[in-house]
Scaffold this active site. Structure first.
Site, PDB file in Angstrom:
ATOM      1  N   PHE A 108      48.640  45.129  45.947  1.00  0.00           N
ATOM      2  CA  PHE A 108      48.882  44.869  44.493  1.00  0.00           C
ATOM      3  C   PHE A 108      50.398  44.106  44.173  1.00  0.00           C
ATOM      4  CE2 PHE A 108      45.918  48.183  44.640  1.00  0.00           C
ATOM      5  CZ  PHE A 108      44.946  47.546  43.605  1.00  0.00           C
TER       6      PHE A 108
ATOM      7  N   TYR B 242      46.697  38.374  48.171  1.00  0.00           N
ATOM      8  CA  TYR B 242      46.432  37.364  47.081  1.00  0.00           C
ATOM      9  C   TYR B 242      46.281  36.018  47.821  1.00  0.00           C
ATOM     10  CZ  TYR B 242      48.325  40.827  43.615  1.00  0.00           C
ATOM     11  OH  TYR B 242      48.379  42.091  42.974  1.00  0.00           O
TER      12      TYR B 242
ATOM     13  N   ASP C 229      41.873  42.781  49.233  1.00  0.00           N
ATOM     14  CA  ASP C 229      42.234  41.407  50.211  1.00  0.00           C
ATOM     15  C   ASP C 229      43.823  40.893  49.464  1.00  0.00           C
ATOM     16  OD1 ASP C 229      39.191  40.687  49.078  1.00  0.00           O
ATOM     17  OD2 ASP C 229      39.790  40.553  51.480  1.00  0.00           O
TER      18      ASP C 229
ATOM     19  N   HIS D  77      38.680  49.657  38.941  1.00  0.00           N
ATOM     20  CA  HIS D  77      39.774  48.798  39.424  1.00  0.00           C
ATOM     21  C   HIS D  77      40.569  48.543  38.368  1.00  0.00           C
ATOM     22  CE1 HIS D  77      41.464  45.424  41.504  1.00  0.00           C
ATOM     23  NE2 HIS D  77      41.144  46.083  42.428  1.00  0.00           N
TER      24      HIS D  77
END
Length: 260
Positions: free
Chosen positions: A113, A102, A100, A221
């Site tokens: 990212f 931020y 998703d 992750h």
């Protein structure tokens, strides 16, 4: 853990309303895929692969507009929502999948990212990516989180879900964005190599069956909650370049400029 949950570990002191989703700009895909292509939000090379989800894009735009009219602040800014598809499909040689955007205003830029260059401190997942980058290929981590230098080399930084409500991690997972991004991944897989996909965490790894027959790197992750359980030491950057070389493709220069 999603990119969005990094909001727990980051702070943005930027004033509101600076291209961060607070303005009333129209959704470039509200009139469908063709309109998004015409405005430059989507490169024409993505149109065949995304054509099956044209109706989905329209319905998502309608829902986003209804939510915005009801007072929800939606991130990222409308012109950045489809940013991952603004570069040619044929240029993509590496896929990095996030979850998703931020949920902190001023952070999301439409690339998984990545954050706007002004954001300090960096989200913890991104800081961990930089740590592994330095350990893997010796690249000096920059102070900023602008990853456009990777995107310019054919690295597709794609979230599974492309919008989020401000301050509400995962709040748009039920809108149907996964159908859109799944179609994009299917288009890449159908195109074939050179292609290396980097799938961090279980949510990203759910795409592995769709990428069967192409090179895939998986690990935990990079979030603070899981990075020590298999992300650190996984060497995704050098392994990607080795796999690209095996496909006759040029490596990615993973170094990032000190200032964007």
């Amino acid at each position: 853990m999603s990119d969005a949950q990094d909001a727990l570990f980051s702070f943005d002191g930027r004033p509101d309303g600076l291209g961060d989703g607070s303005d009333p700009a129209p959704w470039p895909f509200a009139a469908g895929l063709e309109a998004a292509v015409q405005t430059g939000a989507v490169h024409p090379s993505w149109a065949p692969g995304l054509a099956p989800v044209d109706g989905r894009l329209r319905s998502i735009a309608a829902e986003l507009e209804a939510r915005r009219a009801a007072g929800e602040r939606i991130l990222p800014a409308p012109e950045r929502v489809l940013r991952a598809f603004s570069a040619p499909l044929d240029r993509v040689k590496v896929l990095i999948v996030g979850q998703d955007p931020y949920p902190t205003p001023g952070h999301p830029v439409g690339l998984s990212f990545a954050v706007d260059a002004h954001v300090r401190p960096l989200p913890r997942s991104l800081a961990n990516i930089y740590r592994e980058l330095a350990d893997d290929v010796g690249a000096e981590p920059p102070a900023h989180g602008d990853l456009s230098a990777w995107a310019d080399q054919g690295v597709l930084l794609l979230n599974r879900v492309l919008t989020v409500g401000a301050g509400e991690s995962g709040s748009h997972r039920g809108l149907g964005w996964q159908k859109v991004t799944d179609a994009a991944v299917a288009a890449l897989a159908a195109r074939g190599g050179p292609l290396v996909s980097i799938l961090w965490g279980r949510d990203a790894q759910a795409l592995a069956p769709a990428l069967e027959g192409t090179a895939v790197i998986t690990s935990a992750h990079p979030s603070p909650l899981s990075a020590s359980r298999g992300f650190f030491g996984s060497r995704p950057f050098s392994r990607t370049n080795d796999l690209l070389a095996g496909q006759g493709a040029a490596p990615v220069d993973w170094r990032l400029p000190a200032a964007p």
